[in-house]
Design an enzyme around this catalytic site. Structure first.
Site, PDB file in Angstrom:
ATOM      1  N   VAL A 250      22.548  37.038  51.544  1.00  0.00           N
ATOM      2  CA  VAL A 250      21.413  37.677  52.228  1.00  0.00           C
ATOM      3  C   VAL A 250      21.007  36.874  53.470  1.00  0.00           C
ATOM      4  CG1 VAL A 250      19.042  38.503  51.976  1.00  0.00           C
ATOM      5  CG2 VAL A 250      20.629  38.680  50.055  1.00  0.00           C
TER       6      VAL A 250
ATOM      7  N   GLY B 134      16.006  46.360  47.236  1.00  0.00           N
ATOM      8  CA  GLY B 134      16.737  46.173  48.497  1.00  0.00           C
ATOM      9  C   GLY B 134      16.034  46.755  49.704  1.00  0.00           C
TER      10      GLY B 134
ATOM     11  N   GLU C  39      23.534  38.704  40.752  1.00  0.00           N
ATOM     12  CA  GLU C  39      22.852  37.415  40.810  1.00  0.00           C
ATOM     13  C   GLU C  39      23.874  36.298  40.607  1.00  0.00           C
ATOM     14  OE1 GLU C  39      19.318  37.160  41.306  1.00  0.00           O
ATOM     15  OE2 GLU C  39      19.945  39.152  41.903  1.00  0.00           O
TER      16      GLU C  39
ATOM     17  N   ASP D  85      16.650  41.064  35.283  1.00  0.00           N
ATOM     18  CA  ASP D  85      16.377  41.202  36.724  1.00  0.00           C
ATOM     19  C   ASP D  85      15.513  42.453  36.962  1.00  0.00           C
ATOM     20  OD1 ASP D  85      17.497  40.665  39.738  1.00  0.00           O
ATOM     21  OD2 ASP D  85      17.502  42.809  39.304  1.00  0.00           O
TER      22      ASP D  85
ATOM     23  N   LYS E 151      11.541  42.908  38.457  1.00  0.00           N
ATOM     24  CA  LYS E 151      11.154  43.831  39.535  1.00  0.00           C
ATOM     25  C   LYS E 151      10.086  44.816  39.046  1.00  0.00           C
ATOM     26  CE  LYS E 151      15.713  43.501  41.686  1.00  0.00           C
ATOM     27  NZ  LYS E 151      17.097  43.997  41.608  1.00  0.00           N
TER      28      LYS E 151
HETATM   29  N1  HSE Z   1      21.318  41.414  41.653  1.00  0.00           N
HETATM   30  C1  HSE Z   1      20.349  42.261  42.230  1.00  0.00           C
HETATM   31  C2  HSE Z   1      20.769  43.717  42.034  1.00  0.00           C
HETATM   32  C3  HSE Z   1      20.214  41.953  43.694  1.00  0.00           C
HETATM   33  O1  HSE Z   1      21.947  43.928  41.735  1.00  0.00           O
HETATM   34  O2  HSE Z   1      19.951  44.597  42.142  1.00  0.00           O
HETATM   35  C4  HSE Z   1      19.101  42.677  44.375  1.00  0.00           C
HETATM   36  O3  HSE Z   1      17.860  42.348  43.817  1.00  0.00           O
END
Ligand code: HSE
Length: 424
Positions: free
Chosen positions: A19, A132, A188, A199, A203
């Site tokens: 990124v 994203g 990740e 993950d 979020k």
């Molecule tokens: N590993 C995360 C995904 C990256 O695949 O969504 C973006 O947050």
């Protein structure tokens, strides 16, 4: 134009990985016109050749970036808790604005860091931490400020959506699809965070915190991932006109709510069913304006870098907004219902390896727990076995049904339980 008193805003970048490289590329291409200037970059491995970093930009340590008084905003793209947390705290302490893509940091320490930012008159922005390139945080914080979000439902992880798409649509193996997602820079550093659903939970916790104005810990969200799904599960989903997606959902109930992350069946022809590859999609249902759908790439170099740039050019407005929100004071953590209480319609797949029990035996397990069967079929597809669709019931009840089926005479494989989207 994101200028500071008539000059360009000077950016200190922490981390120049996938990124970070995208941020550098966008700053090189559009920085000047956007009033942004890359001032310094901190990297872990200083011996690595990084042709993307302009030769005039000093490359060094985190401390060097934080100690540079000419830097206005720090972009944290290190990931994980430390040293990211200490770096962000220090940056805010010395009144630098911070933009981060770090969902763990925001989910766990967002409240504390936002208060610190406000005390110091700095901004803390984190659009890139969720979904994203989708400006979902801006939409919730600014676009929907007049309304009340009642329900959030969607795909918040690009890696798992990519893997599921590869397995369902292209017949890839789970291992090959995961390797591809890693090579593409979606996953990740520790991809178990993606596939376990954690993950996504981080979020979802961030979004729930924003829509309720109350802290929501990722650990309070019931989570299950995609790592145990097998090809027969995808075939079973297809047989009932659905696809399996890793769905994050939140429903507001009075002062509390229900939140969970789980592989869920959605109709193949629905918006979420048609959201493939690394795309994310978020449905937001509001009290006054009904529902909205937001869709776009949720992982990868440019989609995430673009969210970072968005934050950098909207820092002033965000700082103002954040001050108003924080003035409402600290509120107690959100009360989330236990996962057993979650209701849905469910699909139970009784794997083919089990004896061909008569319908009455399986039916008795449902009846024992007061769960109604809506559809029962023995699949003709190899490996699938028996598919039973239930009427709406709680997770606790359907799990008890599955446990009873697993105890039937001769059972060799435990049933698979999958939630179905309410509209399926
Ligand atoms: N590993 C995360 C995904 C990256 O695949 O969504 C973006 O947050």
């Amino acid at each position: 134009m994101s200028a500071v008193e008539g000059r360009k805003r000077r950016i200190g970048l922490l981390g120049a990985g996938v990124v970070g490289g995208g941020v550098i590329e966008l700053l090189r291409a559009r920085g000047s016109e956007l009033g942004l200037e890359l001032a310094r970059v901190a990297v872990k491995d200083r011996t690595k050749v990084r042709p993307e970093i302009p030769s005039e930009v000093p490359v060094g340590t985190i401390d060097e970036v934080l100690a540079d008084p000419s830097i206005d905003a720090v972009v944290e793209l290190i990931g994980g808790l430390e040293p990211a947390l200490s770096a962000v705290r220090t940056a805010l302490e010395v009144e630098k604005d911070v933009v981060t893509a770090n969902k763990l940091l925001v989910a766990e320490y967002g409240g504390e860091l936002r208060r610190l930012a406000n005390e110091r008159g700095a901004a803390l922005r984190f659009e890139a931490s969720v979904a994203g390139c989708l400006p979902i945080i801006e939409i919730i914080e600014a676009g929907l400020i007049f309304d009340r979000v009642e329900r959030l439902f969607g795909i918040l992880n690009g890696t798992t959506n990519f893997i599921l798409t590869r397995c369902q649509r292209d017949g890839s193996t789970y291992e090959d699809a995961l390797a591809e997602a890693r090579a593409a820079g979606f996953a990740e550093a520790d991809p178990t965070l993606d596939v376990s659903g954690r993950d996504t939970a981080q979020k979802l916790a961030i979004l729930v915190g924003l829509v309720t104005g109350r802290p929501c810990a990722p650990s309070s969200i019931a989570v299950s991932g995609i790592e145990h799904l097998v090809p027969a599960d995808h075939l079973a989903a297809e047989e009932v006109g659905c696809r399996i997606k890793l769905i994050a959902s939140f429903v507001r109930t009075g002062e509390g709510g229900r939140a969970r992350v789980a592989p869920t069946l959605v109709p193949s022809s629905s918006a979420l069913g048609l959201t493939t590859d690394e795309y994310n999609a978020v449905e937001v249902e509001c009290a006054h304006i009904g529902w909205q759908l937001h869709l776009g790439k949720g992982a990868g170099r440019m989609p995430t870098a673009s969210a970072v740039i968005h934050d950098l050019i909207t820092l002033d407005a965000a700082r103002e907004r954040s001050r108003e929100t924080e003035s409402k004071g600290r509120r107690p953590a959100l009360d989330l219902a236990a996962s057993d209480a979650w209701t849905a319609r469910w699909l139970i797949r009784v794997p083919e390896e089990n004896p061909a029990w008569p319908v009455s035996r399986i039916g008795a397990a449902f009846a024992a727990h007061g769960v109604e069967i809506v559809e029962y079929r023995r699949s003709r597809r190899a490996g699938v076995g028996t598919i039973v669709l239930s009427a709406e019931t709680t997770k606790g009840a359907i799990d008890r049904v599955a446990r009873d089926i697993a105890k039937l005479q001769g059972a060799v494989k435990i049933p698979v339980v999958l939630a179905m989207e309410p509209d399926a």
